[in-house]
Design an enzyme around this catalytic site. Structure first.
Site, PDB file in Angstrom:
ATOM      1  N   GLY A  32      48.107  36.408  48.911  1.00  0.00           N
ATOM      2  CA  GLY A  32      47.706  37.673  48.308  1.00  0.00           C
ATOM      3  C   GLY A  32      46.280  37.571  47.823  1.00  0.00           C
ATOM      4  O   GLY A  32      45.459  36.862  48.418  1.00  0.00           O
ATOM      5  N   CYS A  33      45.940  38.271  46.741  1.00  0.00           N
ATOM      6  CA  CYS A  33      44.589  38.233  46.177  1.00  0.00           C
ATOM      7  C   CYS A  33      44.164  36.788  45.934  1.00  0.00           C
ATOM      8  O   CYS A  33      44.850  36.039  45.237  1.00  0.00           O
ATOM      9  CB  CYS A  33      44.532  39.032  44.879  1.00  0.00           C
ATOM     10  SG  CYS A  33      42.929  38.957  44.048  1.00  0.00           S
TER      11      CYS A  33
END
Length: 217
Positions: A55-56
């Site tokens: 993810g991020c």
């Protein structure tokens, strides 16, 4: 009242992908702001690396640089088609890349399996092209290695965790596992590198399932 839903992200094809740039967006990176190590090497003898997408990438990089045995980290893009992409291009969904953390580690101090397990425990690998409210192909779960042997070791941990998640009511794991060359990893812009060291109150979402992976430390 009408409800509107955004369409599910779709992976771009090689023919549809952006052409990219001729030069890297970060050609001469500064040393790691926390570890003090060079971002692009040279590496010490015996060091190994893996590329991880959860993810991020801001919080993921911080998580890994805090682990004993990890001797270098950086953030960038991999798994797609566009050479030398910018962050904006990756966020458009038209490069095929996912946000990635390169982890350089000493295998005598920490194992590949431990690194993989820590990542699995830190996100929800069943969410496909998203992590929480972060939606897009650039947020997909991924582990990339330099060789098939390491990829097989990663797959064994991921598959075992997938069975554990099923027992707790989760769906199929969607984690992408592959072998790439170091030249297939493109550094992100300087302001993304060690972002949470530079911005301690920055965005750092957590999407853990809360289910332990079971790999021995």
């Amino acid at each position: 009242m009408a409800w509107f839903f955004a369409p599910e992200p779709v992976m771009v094809t090689a023919d549809e992908a952006l052409k990219g740039g001729r030069h890297p967006v970060l050609e001469n990176p500064a040393p790691h702001t926390v570890l003090g190590t060079p971002v692009t090497g040279p590496w010490k003898e015996g060091q190994q690396r893996i590329w991880i997408g959860l993810g991020c990438f801001w919080g993921v990089e911080q998580m890994y640089w805090q682990m004993d045995g990890v001797e270098g980290t950086s953030v960038g893009y991999a798994g797609g088609f566009t050479p030398n992409p910018t962050y904006r291009e990756v966020c458009s969904g038209r490069t095929g890349h996912t946000e990635i953390v390169e982890v350089v580690y000493d295998p005598s101090k920490i194992s590949l399996e431990q690194l993989v397990a820590r990542g699995l425990e830190a996100h929800d690998p069943t969410q496909g092209f998203r992590q929480g409210n972060d939606v897009g192909t650039q947020y997909r779960s991924a582990y990339y290695t330099e060789n098939e042997e390491d990829a097989a070791r990663v797959k064994a941990v991921v598959d075992a965790y997938g069975e554990t998640l099923k027992q707790h009511g989760f769906g199929e794991i969607t984690t992408e596992i592959g072998v790439i060359s170091p030249s297939d990893y493109f550094l992100a812009e300087d302001y993304h590198q060690q972002y949470l060291d530079k911005n301690p109150d920055g965005y750092c979402p957590h999407h853990s399932t809360g289910i332990p992976c079971g790999v021995e430390a």
